[in-house]
Design an enzyme around this catalytic site. Structure first.
Site: not given
Ligand code: ASP
Length: 316
Positions: A183, A214, A237
């Protein structure tokens, strides 16, 4: 007032043994290009929100990161992306979940904030909104990447398939030694002392059932409040959601008076570790201080500020 931009390109099992010189050079160049793009906005007197979008868009366009162009494959061999942005001036937020064929999900998240009257749009509704806003789209070919494809095929046929029977396919990803949470994110403090945070991701390889992590959830993977800090997270997440990581850090500063570094380390290196959650975050405050905190082997990260400090690093 000081200005600061910090970015990340994901956390995970990032060690010298897993990176060769060429990969290091690619990550150096990728992080520096994003830092340049975002910092130029701040240096030109631009605001933190625009700096965050500029930095993240560069990372989304670079296939070595798991966001935008380099997004990982879902169980069905597709790309479903999540992104969020938050404005520390007024706690305004915009986010998208499970979007496909959007070239820069972070720009769509900002449009959600500014033009939708809502905070979080998902799937086909988000796509409809993107079309109405004239956002740049890209075909599936644009998102195809041989490395990601091979990663997916490997996981699809081994750990994940096995763990599916146990109903916990994400555990397989976390125990795969190659695993990286790729990410991307950015946090900025502009010359007015305003903060912003943004995060963008392809999520986790082999995810299914419209799984959302998340990253697009305000308070979990992304949060900004001028009074405390701006945070962008990366990691597993499901744990970051349950620990409400980004907001928890802000609360420790607001209610307990912890410093930025103390607050970040309390959540990442204590609370999350006890829960079994792996990953990290980047943070800035309105004084221009920055902080990196992670409990994984490494995190692709970089920072530049107006005091002349600059760092690009990966390992723990
Ligand atoms: N946090 C992201 C998610 O769970 C993954 C990552 O950080 O790479 O979707």
């Amino acid at each position: 007032m000081p200005i600061t931009l910090a970015i990340h390109g994901g956390a995970g099992n990032i060690t010298p043994a897993m990176m060769n010189k060429q990969q290091e050079a690619e990550y150096d160049a990728g992080l520096k290009a994003a830092l340049d793009a975002g910092y130029d906005v701040l240096k030109g007197g631009g605001n933190a929100m625009d700096a965050v979008v500029a930095a993240i868009a560069v990372l989304e366009n670079n296939p070595i990161f798991n966001a935008g162009r380099g997004s990982v494959f879902t169980k069905k061999g597709l790309h479903e992306m999540d992104a969020a942005i938050m404005d520390g001036r007024n706690l305004a937020a915009g986010a998208v979940a499970g979007v496909r064929n959007i070239k820069n999900p972070i720009k769509l998240a900002k449009d959600v904030l500014e033009h939708s009257g809502h905070v979080l749009l998902s799937g086909s509704g988000a796509a409809e909104f993107a079309l109405s806003r004239g956002l740049e789209m890209a075909t599936d070919d644009y998102f195809f990447n041989k490395l990601r494809y091979d990663q997916w095929v490997k996981i699809r046929d081994s750990d994940f398939t096995q763990l599916d029977h146990e109903g916990d396919n994400l555990k397989g990803a976390a125990t795969n030694p190659d695993y990286k949470f790729g990410t991307v994110g950015a946090v900025a403090c502009d010359e007015q002392g305003n903060l912003a945070a943004g995060t963008s991701t392809g999520g986790m390889t082999n995810k299914r059932y419209g799984r959302v992590g998340d990253s697009p959830i305000v308070g979990a993977g992304t949060y900004a409040n001028n009074n405390t800090c701006a945070i962008s997270c990366t990691g597993h997440g499901e744990f970051f959601l349950r620990a409400v990581v980004a907001h928890d850090v802000a609360c420790l500063i607001e209610y307990k008076g912890l410093t930025l570094q103390q607050a970040c380390d309390t959540v990442i290196k204590d609370k999350l570790v006890k829960m079994g959650g792996e990953g990290g975050l980047i943070a800035v405050n309105a004084g221009g201080d920055h902080c990196f905190s992670f409990n994984s082997a490494g995190m692709y990260r970089a920072v530049r500020d107006s005091k002349g400090y600059e760092e690009i690093a990966y390992y723990g």
